[in-house]
Design a protein around this motif. Structure first.
Motif, PDB file in Angstrom:
ATOM      1  N   ASP A   1       0.861  -1.187   0.000  1.00  0.00           N
ATOM      2  CA  ASP A   1       0.000   0.000   0.000  1.00  0.00           C
ATOM      3  C   ASP A   1       0.898   1.239   0.000  1.00  0.00           C
ATOM      4  OD1 ASP A   1      -1.662   2.040   2.107  1.00  0.00           O
ATOM      5  OD2 ASP A   1      -2.769   1.177   0.423  1.00  0.00           O
ATOM      6  N   ILE A   2       0.493   2.261  -0.771  1.00  0.00           N
ATOM      7  CA  ILE A   2       1.280   3.503  -0.837  1.00  0.00           C
ATOM      8  C   ILE A   2       1.016   4.319   0.423  1.00  0.00           C
ATOM      9  CG2 ILE A   2       1.667   5.648  -2.109  1.00  0.00           C
ATOM     10  CD1 ILE A   2       0.783   4.190  -4.643  1.00  0.00           C
ATOM     11  N   ARG A   3       2.069   4.560   1.213  1.00  0.00           N
ATOM     12  CA  ARG A   3       1.948   5.357   2.432  1.00  0.00           C
ATOM     13  C   ARG A   3       1.934   6.866   2.067  1.00  0.00           C
ATOM     14  NH1 ARG A   3       0.356   1.282   3.826  1.00  0.00           N
ATOM     15  NH2 ARG A   3       1.201  -0.125   5.421  1.00  0.00           N
ATOM     16  N   GLY A   4       1.023   7.618   2.691  1.00  0.00           N
ATOM     17  CA  GLY A   4       0.885   9.048   2.410  1.00  0.00           C
ATOM     18  C   GLY A   4       0.005   9.329   1.215  1.00  0.00           C
ATOM     19  N   PHE A   5      -0.696   8.310   0.736  1.00  0.00           N
ATOM     20  CA  PHE A   5      -1.524   8.476  -0.458  1.00  0.00           C
ATOM     21  C   PHE A   5      -2.700   9.427  -0.199  1.00  0.00           C
ATOM     22  CE2 PHE A   5      -5.149   7.147  -3.104  1.00  0.00           C
ATOM     23  CZ  PHE A   5      -4.606   7.355  -4.368  1.00  0.00           C
ATOM     24  N   THR A   6      -3.312   9.322   0.987  1.00  0.00           N
ATOM     25  CA  THR A   6      -4.487  10.156   1.295  1.00  0.00           C
ATOM     26  C   THR A   6      -4.131  11.640   1.316  1.00  0.00           C
ATOM     27  OG1 THR A   6      -5.428   8.349   2.595  1.00  0.00           O
ATOM     28  CG2 THR A   6      -6.351  10.537   2.953  1.00  0.00           C
ATOM     29  N   SER A   7      -3.018  11.955   2.037  1.00  0.00           N
ATOM     30  CA  SER A   7      -2.608  13.370   2.105  1.00  0.00           C
ATOM     31  C   SER A   7      -2.171  13.879   0.736  1.00  0.00           C
ATOM     32  CB  SER A   7      -1.479  13.538   3.123  1.00  0.00           C
ATOM     33  OG  SER A   7      -0.358  12.751   2.733  1.00  0.00           O
ATOM     34  N   MET A   8      -1.522  12.978  -0.057  1.00  0.00           N
ATOM     35  CA  MET A   8      -1.107  13.372  -1.406  1.00  0.00           C
ATOM     36  C   MET A   8      -2.338  13.677  -2.268  1.00  0.00           C
ATOM     37  SD  MET A   8       0.967  11.176  -4.290  1.00  0.00           S
ATOM     38  CE  MET A   8      -0.462  10.119  -4.541  1.00  0.00           C
ATOM     39  N   SER A   9      -3.381  12.854  -2.135  1.00  0.00           N
ATOM     40  CA  SER A   9      -4.606  13.062  -2.920  1.00  0.00           C
ATOM     41  C   SER A   9      -5.259  14.386  -2.563  1.00  0.00           C
ATOM     42  CB  SER A   9      -5.589  11.904  -2.672  1.00  0.00           C
ATOM     43  OG  SER A   9      -5.020  10.689  -3.074  1.00  0.00           O
ATOM     44  N   GLU A  10      -5.217  14.727  -1.247  1.00  0.00           N
ATOM     45  CA  GLU A  10      -5.799  15.999  -0.822  1.00  0.00           C
ATOM     46  C   GLU A  10      -4.992  17.173  -1.367  1.00  0.00           C
ATOM     47  OE1 GLU A  10      -5.929  15.703   3.392  1.00  0.00           O
ATOM     48  OE2 GLU A  10      -7.667  14.338   3.425  1.00  0.00           O
ATOM     49  N   THR A  11      -3.652  17.015  -1.333  1.00  0.00           N
ATOM     50  CA  THR A  11      -2.774  18.095  -1.807  1.00  0.00           C
ATOM     51  C   THR A  11      -2.946  18.333  -3.305  1.00  0.00           C
ATOM     52  OG1 THR A  11      -1.164  17.523  -0.102  1.00  0.00           O
ATOM     53  CG2 THR A  11      -0.375  18.882  -1.940  1.00  0.00           C
ATOM     54  N   LEU A  12      -3.114  17.211  -4.041  1.00  0.00           N
ATOM     55  CA  LEU A  12      -3.227  17.299  -5.503  1.00  0.00           C
ATOM     56  C   LEU A  12      -4.676  17.123  -5.954  1.00  0.00           C
ATOM     57  CD1 LEU A  12      -0.104  15.123  -6.402  1.00  0.00           C
ATOM     58  CD2 LEU A  12      -0.273  17.616  -6.457  1.00  0.00           C
ATOM     59  N   ALA A  13      -5.607  17.559  -5.141  1.00  0.00           N
ATOM     60  CA  ALA A  13      -7.028  17.381  -5.467  1.00  0.00           C
ATOM     61  C   ALA A  13      -7.389  18.012  -6.801  1.00  0.00           C
ATOM     62  CB  ALA A  13      -7.890  17.967  -4.341  1.00  0.00           C
ATOM     63  N   GLY A  14      -6.679  19.078  -7.164  1.00  0.00           N
ATOM     64  CA  GLY A  14      -6.998  19.731  -8.425  1.00  0.00           C
ATOM     65  C   GLY A  14      -6.320  19.094  -9.618  1.00  0.00           C
ATOM     66  N   ASN A  15      -5.419  18.122  -9.367  1.00  0.00           N
ATOM     67  CA  ASN A  15      -4.687  17.450 -10.459  1.00  0.00           C
ATOM     68  C   ASN A  15      -4.798  15.924 -10.311  1.00  0.00           C
ATOM     69  OD1 ASN A  15      -3.355  19.795 -11.863  1.00  0.00           O
ATOM     70  ND2 ASN A  15      -2.544  20.095  -9.771  1.00  0.00           N
ATOM     71  N   PRO A  16      -5.972  15.364 -10.520  1.00  0.00           N
ATOM     72  CA  PRO A  16      -6.124  13.911 -10.360  1.00  0.00           C
ATOM     73  C   PRO A  16      -5.261  13.112 -11.345  1.00  0.00           C
ATOM     74  CG  PRO A  16      -8.070  14.875 -11.416  1.00  0.00           C
ATOM     75  CD  PRO A  16      -7.222  16.022 -10.937  1.00  0.00           C
ATOM     76  N   GLU A  17      -4.909  13.740 -12.494  1.00  0.00           N
ATOM     77  CA  GLU A  17      -4.072  13.026 -13.451  1.00  0.00           C
ATOM     78  C   GLU A  17      -2.696  12.726 -12.866  1.00  0.00           C
ATOM     79  OE1 GLU A  17      -5.509  15.867 -14.001  1.00  0.00           O
ATOM     80  OE2 GLU A  17      -7.044  15.539 -15.531  1.00  0.00           O
ATOM     81  N   VAL A  18      -2.171  13.675 -12.073  1.00  0.00           N
ATOM     82  CA  VAL A  18      -0.852  13.496 -11.441  1.00  0.00           C
ATOM     83  C   VAL A  18      -0.910  12.358 -10.428  1.00  0.00           C
ATOM     84  CG1 VAL A  18       0.937  14.584 -10.028  1.00  0.00           C
ATOM     85  CG2 VAL A  18      -0.253  15.914 -11.801  1.00  0.00           C
ATOM     86  N   VAL A  19      -2.009  12.327  -9.651  1.00  0.00           N
ATOM     87  CA  VAL A  19      -2.187  11.252  -8.662  1.00  0.00           C
ATOM     88  C   VAL A  19      -2.208   9.896  -9.360  1.00  0.00           C
ATOM     89  CG1 VAL A  19      -3.710  10.282  -6.918  1.00  0.00           C
ATOM     90  CG2 VAL A  19      -3.424  12.771  -7.082  1.00  0.00           C
ATOM     91  N   LEU A  20      -2.981   9.830 -10.463  1.00  0.00           N
ATOM     92  CA  LEU A  20      -3.089   8.568 -11.195  1.00  0.00           C
ATOM     93  C   LEU A  20      -1.743   8.149 -11.783  1.00  0.00           C
ATOM     94  CD1 LEU A  20      -4.996   6.351 -12.158  1.00  0.00           C
ATOM     95  CD2 LEU A  20      -5.446   7.725 -14.207  1.00  0.00           C
ATOM     96  N   ASP A  21      -0.958   9.130 -12.255  1.00  0.00           N
ATOM     97  CA  ASP A  21       0.360   8.832 -12.814  1.00  0.00           C
ATOM     98  C   ASP A  21       1.284   8.243 -11.754  1.00  0.00           C
ATOM     99  OD1 ASP A  21       2.563   9.075 -14.853  1.00  0.00           O
ATOM    100  OD2 ASP A  21       3.317  10.452 -13.302  1.00  0.00           O
ATOM    101  N   ILE A  22       1.247   8.823 -10.535  1.00  0.00           N
ATOM    102  CA  ILE A  22       2.103   8.321  -9.447  1.00  0.00           C
ATOM    103  C   ILE A  22       1.698   6.892  -9.067  1.00  0.00           C
ATOM    104  CG2 ILE A  22       2.712   8.641  -7.019  1.00  0.00           C
ATOM    105  CD1 ILE A  22       2.446  11.690  -7.503  1.00  0.00           C
ATOM    106  N   VAL A  23       0.382   6.659  -8.940  1.00  0.00           N
ATOM    107  CA  VAL A  23      -0.101   5.316  -8.587  1.00  0.00           C
ATOM    108  C   VAL A  23       0.335   4.300  -9.647  1.00  0.00           C
ATOM    109  CG1 VAL A  23      -2.148   3.879  -8.274  1.00  0.00           C
ATOM    110  CG2 VAL A  23      -2.048   6.144  -7.221  1.00  0.00           C
ATOM    111  N   ASN A  24       0.194   4.680 -10.936  1.00  0.00           N
ATOM    112  CA  ASN A  24       0.560   3.753 -12.007  1.00  0.00           C
ATOM    113  C   ASN A  24       2.056   3.447 -12.024  1.00  0.00           C
ATOM    114  OD1 ASN A  24      -2.019   3.371 -12.904  1.00  0.00           O
ATOM    115  ND2 ASN A  24      -1.949   5.032 -14.427  1.00  0.00           N
ATOM    116  N   ARG A  25       2.881   4.455 -11.659  1.00  0.00           N
ATOM    117  CA  ARG A  25       4.326   4.196 -11.578  1.00  0.00           C
ATOM    118  C   ARG A  25       4.617   3.088 -10.564  1.00  0.00           C
ATOM    119  NH1 ARG A  25       7.969   9.670 -11.427  1.00  0.00           N
ATOM    120  NH2 ARG A  25       6.691  10.981 -12.804  1.00  0.00           N
ATOM    121  N   PHE A  26       4.010   3.224  -9.362  1.00  0.00           N
ATOM    122  CA  PHE A  26       4.236   2.212  -8.324  1.00  0.00           C
ATOM    123  C   PHE A  26       3.689   0.847  -8.760  1.00  0.00           C
ATOM    124  CE2 PHE A  26       4.854   5.930  -5.602  1.00  0.00           C
ATOM    125  CZ  PHE A  26       5.912   5.500  -4.805  1.00  0.00           C
ATOM    126  N   HIS A  27       2.441   0.834  -9.272  1.00  0.00           N
ATOM    127  CA  HIS A  27       1.828  -0.438  -9.662  1.00  0.00           C
ATOM    128  C   HIS A  27       2.592  -1.122 -10.794  1.00  0.00           C
ATOM    129  CE1 HIS A  27      -1.267  -0.191  -6.852  1.00  0.00           C
ATOM    130  NE2 HIS A  27      -2.259   0.372  -7.564  1.00  0.00           N
TER     131      HIS A  27
END
Length: 668
Positions: free
Chosen positions: A488-514
């Motif tokens: 599980d990605i640690r700090g994912f919730t706070s990162m999602s809140e920080t980047l709430a206006g850029n969901p594409e960036v969040v998805l890119d980070i998740v895909n890198r890890f996966h």
């Protein structure tokens, strides 16, 4: 002891066996009563030669004026009785001779008294008693009492009464003399005590002497009886030799007749085998085989099966005319992996009787779907290849399965194998072509279905193994021990809140890890179970597994590689000015149910069980960049990894704390 003659006569009058007759003879052995004589005379006409001999012997011994009755029709018995009489006379003479030698021996008593054994066992102990008397009263009086008594008993047991009784009297007199002379002062041999010693010793001596004499007489009787029995045995053996010769002549005649029958049968069989070899059509070959088995072997119901190794199945080419169930058998098409009589013989080859197949079925039960009866089954071998099987479902009353029949059956089967192989090189039967089409269509559909499920979740090597062995994949669920991986990605919730206006960036980070984790898991033989947002679940040991210890070790190897790779991604994110995140990993090993879950329209391959939940709970307690394993996993890899023991944790659904370990690295 009185003899109950009424009881003996009643026992013998009811068709008594030899054991009862022998018991009666034992009671009458020493009787001279007239009724005993009458019973013995009756037993001399018995059917048993041994009973006749004993009865005649006792008549001669107990009634010197009696002769064993008999007539010309019982010449052997009369002769035996005569010989028994002679034996009794010999025994009497031997006893008289023994008496004479006993008298002569009495004249040599003094010589026996002064022989070496008498001096050693009687005179020497007396001298020792006298010597020890010099030390009385230091030597207890009980010792002298015991010594005199033991000496008297010894003389009584080992010497005849002619020597023993005088010796006992002499010992008693010497004991009294030793006391009177003051040689032994603390033991007084009174007249009463010496009289008791004398009576005891004399009684023992008389009994022992009589037993020895009876033993000698019994041995003489037994030896003479043995001699008579040996003579009778010789006569019986001569009769047996004549009977055996007659039986041998009858056996030779029977063998001659059997050989003639077998010769004709073999000639007919060879002609049909020749015709079988010359055939090049499958149907004609099968027909010839069925006729050979029904006409020459004695089978009633036969089926000929041919295997197709390419499509892993076996099916019947034909049945005999009087087959037990031709329609059902001809519709069978059995996969080679099924456990049946036919597939068993196809895989292992050889000859199996019905009894052998029943014993195999006790520990390797055959499939109930293909209910096949068998009196015997034999593989058709063409060199090193098993072409098929000939199965006999029923046999005639004249059928006899011996070594010769087995060899003939095997010969026919192997000739049929070569004939079918040669015919198969020239043509394919319509049934064969139909089966190939059905199997190939079904196999393509099955492989397509399996590949669609697994090609995105398991390594190509695992997919290839599943394609080669679809039966190894148990659809619908199977209980097995595997290792579960959760990350599980640690700090994912706070990162999602920080980047709430850029969901594409969040998805890119998740895909890198996966993407990184997926590649590493597949490279180490794992199977991706599911993606759950920023979390990932994988299985090691399902659907294919070699060894549970290796599955657990491969999981940890993959986890360490993922931890290192995710560390690099974290550094890259920092350089890009993005939120720095990392993964926490939890691993557990245990028994779960793995298989297809869902509906007929939508199915997923997954694992279900308490061990899965425990793995998820351990992962929830892992910090960023931390790799935690359970006690169950640690026990499987403890010799191959370096760990740090942590405090047990309480997890949801568990009453007791769960032991966890942090993996540091692999041992060199």
């Amino acid at each position: 002891m009185s003899i109950d003659f009424d009881k003996i006569e009643k026992a013998l009058s009811n068709g008594a066996g030899d054991a009862v007759k022998r018991a009666a003879l034992a009671e009458l052995a020493d009787s001279s009563e007239p009724r005993a004589k009458k019973i013995l005379e009756t037993l001399t006409h018995d059917k048993s030669t041994a009973i006749k001999l004993l009865a005649s012997s006792y008549l001669k011994k107990n009634f010197s004026d009696a002769s064993a009755p008999g007539d010309n029709s019982h010449a052997p018995a009369a002769h035996a009785a005569k010989q028994s009489g002679a034996a009794a006379s010999s025994i009497s003479s031997a006893q008289a001779s023994n008496g004479a030698s006993g008298t002569a021996a009495g004249g040599d008593i003094l010589q026996k008294v002064f022989d070496a054994d008498f001096i050693k066992f009687v005179v020497a102990p007396l001298g020792l008693i006298a010597f020890l008397g010099l030390f009385s009263p230091a030597v207890p009086a009980f010792f002298f009492f015991s010594a005199y008594l033991l000496l008297i008993i010894t003389v009584s047991l080992f010497y005849d009464k002619q020597i023993a009784i005088p010796s006992i009297l002499a010992i008693c007199l010497l004991a009294m003399l030793f006391y009177a002379m003051g040689l032994i002062v603390n033991f007084r041999p009174t007249f009463m005590l010496m009289a008791i010693f004398t009576i005891i010793g004399s009684y023992i001596s008389i009994v022992a002497t009589e037993l020895r004499e009876k033993n000698i007489n019994s041995r003489s009787v037994v030896e003479e009886l043995k001699s008579q029995v040996m003579q009778l045995k010789k006569l019986i053996d001569k009769r047996k030799d004549f009977d055996e010769t007659q039986r041998d002549m009858d056996a030779v005649t029977k063998m001659k007749n059997d050989l003639n029958v077998k010769s004709r049968r073999l000639g007919e069989t060879l002609i049909q085998i020749h015709e079988l070899i010359s055939n090049q059509k499958t149907d004609e070959i099968v027909d010839r085989v069925n006729k050979l088995f029904t006409r020459q072997i004695g089978a009633k119901s036969v089926s000929v099966w041919v295997s197709n190794s390419k499509f892993h199945s076996i099916y019947p080419l034909g049945c005999s005319e009087k087959h037990i169930d031709p329609q059902r058998y001809m519709n069978m098409n059995i996969p080679l992996e099924e456990e049946t009589i036919i597939t068993k013989v196809t895989r292992e080859g050889g000859f199996y009787t019905g009894e052998e197949l029943k014993k195999i079925a006790e520990y390797e039960p055959f499939s109930a779907e293909f209910n096949i009866k068998s009196e015997f089954a034999v593989s058709m071998d063409a060199g090193n290849k098993i072409v098929g099987v000939i199965n006999c479902e029923d046999v005639s009353d004249t059928f006899e399965l011996n070594d010769e029949t087995k060899k003939l059956i095997k010969l026919i089967a192997d000739v049929a194998a070569w004939s079918l192989k040669n015919a198969g090189d020239l043509e394919l039967s319509k049934r064969d072509l139909q089966n190939i089409k059905q199997l190939s269509d079904k196999e393509r559909e099955e492989k397509k279905k399996i590949r669609s499920i697994f090609d995105k979740f398991v390594s190509p090597k695992v997919i290839e193994e599943i394609m080669n062995n679809p039966a190894g994949l148990s659809l619908g669920g199977k209980r097995r021990a595997i290792t579960m991986f959760f990350a599980d990605i640690r700090g994912f919730t706070s990162m999602s809140e920080t980047l709430a206006g850029n969901p594409e960036v969040v998805l890119d980070i998740v895909n890198r890890f996966h993407s990184s984790m997926t590649d590493i898991i597949l490279a180490n033989g794992g199977t991706i179970d599911k993606y759950m947002g920023d979390a990932l679940m994988a299985l090691f040991g399902a659907p294919m597994s070699a060894k549970i210890e290796d599955d657990a070790y491969n999981t940890i190897v993959a986890a360490i590689a993922i931890k290192n790779e995710c560390g690099k991604i974290r550094e890259q994110l920092i350089k890009e000015g993005k939120t720095a995140v990392n993964v926490g990993i939890g691993i557990n090993t245990g028994e779960v149910v793995v298989g297809m879950v869902g509906s007929t329209k939508m199915m997923n391959y997954t694992a279900i069980g308490d061990a899965v939940n425990t793995a998820a709970r351990i992962e929830a307690n892992a910090g960023a960049g931390q790799l935690l394993i359970s006690r169950a996993t640690f026990e499987l890899v403890k010799d191959r990894v370096n760990v740090k023991t942590l405090d047990p944790i309480m997890v949801k659904g568990k009453r007791e704390a769960v032991e966890i370990f942090e993996v540091i690295d692999l041992k060199q």
